[in-house]
Design a protein around this motif. Structure first.
Motif, PDB file in Angstrom:
ATOM      1  N   VAL A   1       3.512 126.948  41.773  1.00 26.09           N
ATOM      2  CA  VAL A   1       3.564 127.350  40.372  1.00 26.09           C
ATOM      3  C   VAL A   1       2.149 127.446  39.831  1.00 26.09           C
ATOM      4  O   VAL A   1       1.372 126.493  39.929  1.00 26.09           O
ATOM      5  CB  VAL A   1       4.386 126.341  39.543  1.00 26.09           C
ATOM      6  CG1 VAL A   1       4.383 126.736  38.072  1.00 26.09           C
ATOM      7  CG2 VAL A   1       5.807 126.259  40.075  1.00 26.09           C
ATOM      8  N   ASP A   2       1.795 128.602  39.299  1.00 28.25           N
ATOM      9  CA  ASP A   2       0.438 128.854  38.810  1.00 28.25           C
ATOM     10  C   ASP A   2      -0.602 128.582  39.897  1.00 28.25           C
ATOM     11  O   ASP A   2      -1.716 128.117  39.623  1.00 28.25           O
ATOM     12  CB  ASP A   2       0.137 128.006  37.573  1.00 28.25           C
ATOM     13  CG  ASP A   2       1.053 128.335  36.406  1.00 28.25           C
ATOM     14  OD1 ASP A   2       1.427 129.523  36.281  1.00 28.25           O
ATOM     15  OD2 ASP A   2       1.395 127.431  35.630  1.00 28.25           O
ATOM     16  N   GLY A   3      -0.206 128.850  41.152  1.00 28.59           N
ATOM     17  CA  GLY A   3      -1.121 128.681  42.268  1.00 28.59           C
ATOM     18  C   GLY A   3      -1.322 127.245  42.704  1.00 28.59           C
ATOM     19  O   GLY A   3      -2.132 126.974  43.600  1.00 28.59           O
ATOM     20  N   LYS A   4      -0.594 126.316  42.097  1.00 25.08           N
ATOM     21  CA  LYS A   4      -0.764 124.899  42.411  1.00 25.08           C
ATOM     22  C   LYS A   4       0.370 124.400  43.300  1.00 25.08           C
ATOM     23  O   LYS A   4       1.534 124.732  43.101  1.00 25.08           O
ATOM     24  CB  LYS A   4      -0.810 124.068  41.124  1.00 25.08           C
ATOM     25  CG  LYS A   4      -1.993 124.412  40.230  1.00 25.08           C
ATOM     26  CD  LYS A   4      -1.961 123.571  38.956  1.00 25.08           C
ATOM     27  CE  LYS A   4      -3.137 123.910  38.050  1.00 25.08           C
ATOM     28  NZ  LYS A   4      -3.106 123.120  36.795  1.00 25.08           N
ATOM     29  N   ARG A   5      -0.003 123.593  44.284  1.00 28.29           N
ATOM     30  CA  ARG A   5       0.991 123.046  45.194  1.00 28.29           C
ATOM     31  C   ARG A   5       1.885 122.030  44.498  1.00 28.29           C
ATOM     32  O   ARG A   5       1.462 121.318  43.584  1.00 28.29           O
ATOM     33  CB  ARG A   5       0.295 122.351  46.365  1.00 28.29           C
ATOM     34  CG  ARG A   5      -0.411 123.284  47.336  1.00 28.29           C
ATOM     35  CD  ARG A   5      -1.036 122.478  48.453  1.00 28.29           C
ATOM     36  NE  ARG A   5      -1.575 123.336  49.497  1.00 28.29           N
ATOM     37  CZ  ARG A   5      -2.112 122.875  50.620  1.00 28.29           C
ATOM     38  NH1 ARG A   5      -2.184 121.572  50.825  1.00 28.29           N
ATOM     39  NH2 ARG A   5      -2.579 123.711  51.541  1.00 28.29           N
ATOM     40  N   ASN A   6       3.110 121.937  44.960  1.00 28.07           N
ATOM     41  CA  ASN A   6       3.996 120.867  44.568  1.00 28.07           C
ATOM     42  C   ASN A   6       3.765 119.674  45.483  1.00 28.07           C
ATOM     43  O   ASN A   6       2.986 119.725  46.430  1.00 28.07           O
ATOM     44  CB  ASN A   6       5.451 121.324  44.640  1.00 28.07           C
ATOM     45  CG  ASN A   6       5.802 122.290  43.534  1.00 28.07           C
ATOM     46  OD1 ASN A   6       5.582 122.005  42.360  1.00 28.07           O
ATOM     47  ND2 ASN A   6       6.331 123.443  43.902  1.00 28.07           N
ATOM     48  N   LEU A   7       4.486 118.592  45.203  1.00 27.79           N
ATOM     49  CA  LEU A   7       4.323 117.350  45.939  1.00 27.79           C
ATOM     50  C   LEU A   7       4.447 117.548  47.447  1.00 27.79           C
ATOM     51  O   LEU A   7       3.703 116.971  48.229  1.00 27.79           O
ATOM     52  CB  LEU A   7       5.365 116.329  45.448  1.00 27.79           C
ATOM     53  CG  LEU A   7       5.384 114.963  46.114  1.00 27.79           C
ATOM     54  CD1 LEU A   7       4.074 114.228  45.870  1.00 27.79           C
ATOM     55  CD2 LEU A   7       6.553 114.138  45.574  1.00 27.79           C
ATOM     56  N   LEU A   8       5.397 118.372  47.884  1.00 30.23           N
ATOM     57  CA  LEU A   8       5.664 118.546  49.311  1.00 30.23           C
ATOM     58  C   LEU A   8       5.237 119.907  49.845  1.00 30.23           C
ATOM     59  O   LEU A   8       5.587 120.243  50.975  1.00 30.23           O
ATOM     60  CB  LEU A   8       7.170 118.367  49.587  1.00 30.23           C
ATOM     61  CG  LEU A   8       7.714 116.950  49.680  1.00 30.23           C
ATOM     62  CD1 LEU A   8       9.185 116.985  50.073  1.00 30.23           C
ATOM     63  CD2 LEU A   8       6.947 116.100  50.667  1.00 30.23           C
ATOM     64  N   THR A   9       4.505 120.688  49.077  1.00 30.25           N
ATOM     65  CA  THR A   9       4.176 122.042  49.532  1.00 30.25           C
ATOM     66  C   THR A   9       3.535 122.030  50.909  1.00 30.25           C
ATOM     67  O   THR A   9       3.965 122.738  51.819  1.00 30.25           O
ATOM     68  CB  THR A   9       3.254 122.753  48.526  1.00 30.25           C
ATOM     69  OG1 THR A   9       3.885 122.775  47.241  1.00 30.25           O
ATOM     70  CG2 THR A   9       2.977 124.178  48.974  1.00 30.25           C
ATOM     71  N   SER A  10       2.509 121.214  51.091  1.00 21.66           N
ATOM     72  CA  SER A  10       1.833 121.181  52.395  1.00 21.66           C
ATOM     73  C   SER A  10       2.724 120.570  53.465  1.00 21.66           C
ATOM     74  O   SER A  10       2.692 120.984  54.624  1.00 21.66           O
ATOM     75  CB  SER A  10       0.526 120.394  52.290  1.00 21.66           C
ATOM     76  OG  SER A  10       0.756 119.076  51.846  1.00 21.66           O
ATOM     77  N   SER A  11       3.543 119.592  53.085  1.00 20.39           N
ATOM     78  CA  SER A  11       4.439 118.954  54.057  1.00 20.39           C
ATOM     79  C   SER A  11       5.505 119.911  54.565  1.00 20.39           C
ATOM     80  O   SER A  11       6.078 119.697  55.632  1.00 20.39           O
ATOM     81  CB  SER A  11       5.112 117.731  53.430  1.00 20.39           C
ATOM     82  OG  SER A  11       4.159 116.759  53.080  1.00 20.39           O
ATOM     83  N   MET A  12       5.785 120.984  53.794  1.00 22.85           N
ATOM     84  CA  MET A  12       6.789 121.946  54.217  1.00 22.85           C
ATOM     85  C   MET A  12       6.193 123.039  55.093  1.00 22.85           C
ATOM     86  O   MET A  12       6.916 123.936  55.533  1.00 22.85           O
ATOM     87  CB  MET A  12       7.477 122.549  52.995  1.00 22.85           C
ATOM     88  CG  MET A  12       8.309 121.532  52.236  1.00 22.85           C
ATOM     89  SD  MET A  12       9.361 122.284  50.997  1.00 22.85           S
ATOM     90  CE  MET A  12      10.562 123.119  52.004  1.00 22.85           C
ATOM     91  N   GLY A  13       4.898 122.960  55.379  1.00 24.20           N
ATOM     92  CA  GLY A  13       4.272 123.933  56.252  1.00 24.20           C
ATOM     93  C   GLY A  13       4.952 124.074  57.601  1.00 24.20           C
ATOM     94  O   GLY A  13       5.109 125.195  58.109  1.00 24.20           O
ATOM     95  N   PRO A  14       5.386 122.963  58.238  1.00 28.02           N
ATOM     96  CA  PRO A  14       6.067 123.083  59.529  1.00 28.02           C
ATOM     97  C   PRO A  14       7.509 123.597  59.440  1.00 28.02           C
ATOM     98  O   PRO A  14       8.137 123.832  60.469  1.00 28.02           O
ATOM     99  CB  PRO A  14       6.057 121.643  60.070  1.00 28.02           C
ATOM    100  CG  PRO A  14       4.963 120.952  59.314  1.00 28.02           C
ATOM    101  CD  PRO A  14       4.990 121.570  57.955  1.00 28.02           C
ATOM    102  N   ILE A  15       8.058 123.747  58.214  1.00 25.37           N
ATOM    103  CA  ILE A  15       9.439 124.200  58.075  1.00 25.37           C
ATOM    104  C   ILE A  15       9.496 125.722  58.242  1.00 25.37           C
ATOM    105  O   ILE A  15       8.882 126.469  57.477  1.00 25.37           O
ATOM    106  CB  ILE A  15      10.021 123.799  56.702  1.00 25.37           C
ATOM    107  CG1 ILE A  15       9.968 122.279  56.524  1.00 25.37           C
ATOM    108  CG2 ILE A  15      11.445 124.313  56.558  1.00 25.37           C
ATOM    109  CD1 ILE A  15      10.804 121.497  57.501  1.00 25.37           C
TER     110      ILE A  15
END
Length: 530
Positions: free
Chosen positions: A110-124
């Motif tokens: 949202v507005d280019g900002k990651r959420n709490l798990l955005t990076s953690s969902m990279g492997p999904i």
């Protein structure tokens, strides 16, 4: 002592007040929740508030919540079965479609900002609604930590969302064919604050005030409380005064000195719970030297394992727990709390200042060396006093310590810029006993999510082999074995020094029963009437 005596006097003169309503629970947080939007922020205050309204597939203690169970059908496929009959606050049924929608919202910036798990969902790689009560998570490579991560994926309803008809197709950017997601403002106004939790949101204010109402359609155990009021009072003395004045029924984080006032009055009590947070020292073990560390011969003392062992031997952990915390801290013997599920068994850490001096001499530092020691002044309970105690213990064995206690904002910036050779830090372990060591001591591996906070410059082939094996192991017993191997390696090398495991403390009316939580959250579900 003056503060304690004044509080004792106050406690002695204040009778137990009548509550505003027998069915309203009034809680005072020590820090303000940042939002009711469950996605952008972590932190205990925000999590404490949001889980009244929103729930995840997995509970904070790793037990099934909205999911009734899960299994790995292949090293890269996790199948999750949802509970049947769960309703959202708007009356819609919980289905796998809601899980896919929520995963899309978490992946979306949202507005280019990651959420709490955005990076953690990279492997999904994909999230698929197999049927109404079955969702399948597919990963690009083995990613067993996703089970732990799911506890942070709050489930939203897709029934009121701007979602096209038909199956939702997950994509890594979170676009998913969805025209628009609710904004943070939509959540905070209440329009989008629709979950499956035991309470509905009545109001939220960024000052740290919120009001909640019991959701009588809740699928689980109904709360004793029809209403919950949350206020934020940053000053510990003001929180305690509010409790004694009858403004609150329960408050967070009374100080060690406050506990005497509570014990002196039968109308009040406190509950202490060992938490999942470890407090420890981190050392820069770079053989090229560390910032703020100097020796007469120009060498790098912290790169020497004998020096690190000596520093550990110099610290009296039991005295810190007893004298600074009144027994409301648990002496550490490893980096993860020893009572965390899956934690290995490690031997106790010795206190032996005589042996510490001998090891320093053996390492080539009979006259010690000098070191700058950084500690945040406003982050951890008694943190500044702990740092002072550590300074004294190290000084007694001949190490010249320059203690620098700083506001968290300053400390965090210097840590990020790798300007600290020795510092005090704390780390929670909601994702299991390997959480801290996998981030703080592993060699950097972006694909496996390892080593992103390795400020110690520690590198060990033995440790890395064990932690990399853990990172891809879906068999829990085998994974626990790899954690034990990794912990043994890092406790032998000591790129950091464990001190103690922090306790969470709540003060409250004595006619309430409070079951404390190890994850440091404060929730109405903890509190019941006696």
């Amino acid at each position: 002592m003056k503060t304690t005596l004044s509080l004792l006097a106050l406690a002695a003169t204040v009778a137990l007040p009548s509550v505003a309503s027998a069915d309203t629970l009034r809680m005072a947080f020590s820090s303000a929740p940042r939002s009711i939007d469950p996605y952008p922020f972590g932190g205990a205050p925000t999590a404490s508030l949001k889980e009244h309204v929103f729930e995840a597939l997995v509970a904070a203690d790793d037990s099934p919540l909205l999911a009734e169970g899960w299994k790995w059908t292949s090293p890269t496929t996790l199948e999750v079965k949802l509970r049947d009959g769960i309703k959202f606050h708007n009356g819609a049924d919980l289905t796998a479609r809601d899980v896919v929608y929520s995963a899309c919202r978490m992946a979306y910036k949202v507005d280019g900002k990651r959420n709490l798990l955005t990076s953690s969902m990279g492997p999904i790689a994909d999230v698929v609604a197999v049927d109404d009560l079955t969702v399948r998570f597919e990963t690009k490579a083995p990613y067993p930590l996703w089970v732990q991560k799911m506890k942070f994926l709050s489930i939203l309803t897709a029934s009121d969302a701007d979602v096209p008809a038909g199956p939702i197709k997950f994509d890594a950017e979170g676009d998913c064919g969805i025209a628009a997601y609710p904004t943070r403002s939509d959540f905070e106004k209440g329009d989008a604050a629709i979950g499956t939790g035991p309470f509905t949101m009545v109001s939220f204010d960024k000052s740290g005030e919120a009001e909640l109402a019991r959701f009588d359609g809740y699928w689980g155990e109904k709360s004793d409380w029809e209403k919950v009021e949350v206020r934020t009072i940053g000053n510990a003395g003001a929180r305690l005064a509010g409790l004694f004045a009858g403004d609150f029924d329960l408050i967070e984080n009374p100080t060690t000195e406050d506990l005497a006032a509570l014990e002196a009055n039968d109308d009040y009590a406190f509950t202490s719970m060992p938490s999942w947070r470890s407090i420890f020292l981190v050392m820069d073990v770079n053989p090229e030297g560390a910032k703020g560390v100097t020796a007469e011969d120009g060498s790098a003392p912290l790169a020497n394992p004998l020096v690190r062992q000596a520093m550990s031997l110099a610290i009296n952990r039991q005295a810190i727990a007893d004298r600074l915390f009144g027994g409301n801290a648990t002496v550490a013997n490893q980096f993860s709390p020893s009572y965390r599920a899956g934690a290995p068994e490690m031997p106790a850490l010795e206190y032996d200042p005589v042996k510490a001096k001998e090891l320093l001499a053996e390492a080539g530092y009979p006259n010690g060396f000098s070191v700058d020691f950084a500690a945040p002044a406003d982050r951890y309970a008694n943190g500044a006093r702990v740092a002072q105690a550590v300074t004294q213990y190290l000084s007694r064995v001949g190490i010249q310590v320059n203690l620098k206690t700083q506001p968290w904002s300053v400390f965090a910036g210097q840590r990020k810029e790798r300007e600290l050779g020795l510092f005090l830090y704390g780390w929670g372990h909601p994702q299991g006993p390997a959480q801290m060591i996998s981030f703080a001591f592993a060699s950097r591996d972006k694909a496996l999510g390892l080593g992103s906070s390795n400020y110690s410059n520690y590198a060990s082939p033995e440790f890395d082999a064990a932690i990399k094996a853990w990172a891809v192991e879906t068999d829990q017993a085998k994974a626990d074995g790899y954690v034990a191997d990794a912990m043994k390696a890092v406790m032998t090398d000591l790129p950091g020094i464990p001190l103690y495991y922090q306790h969470s403390i709540w003060a409250h009316r004595s006619d309430l029963e409070v079951k404390g939580r190890q994850d440091e959250r404060t929730n109405a579900a903890m509190v019941s009437k006696k």
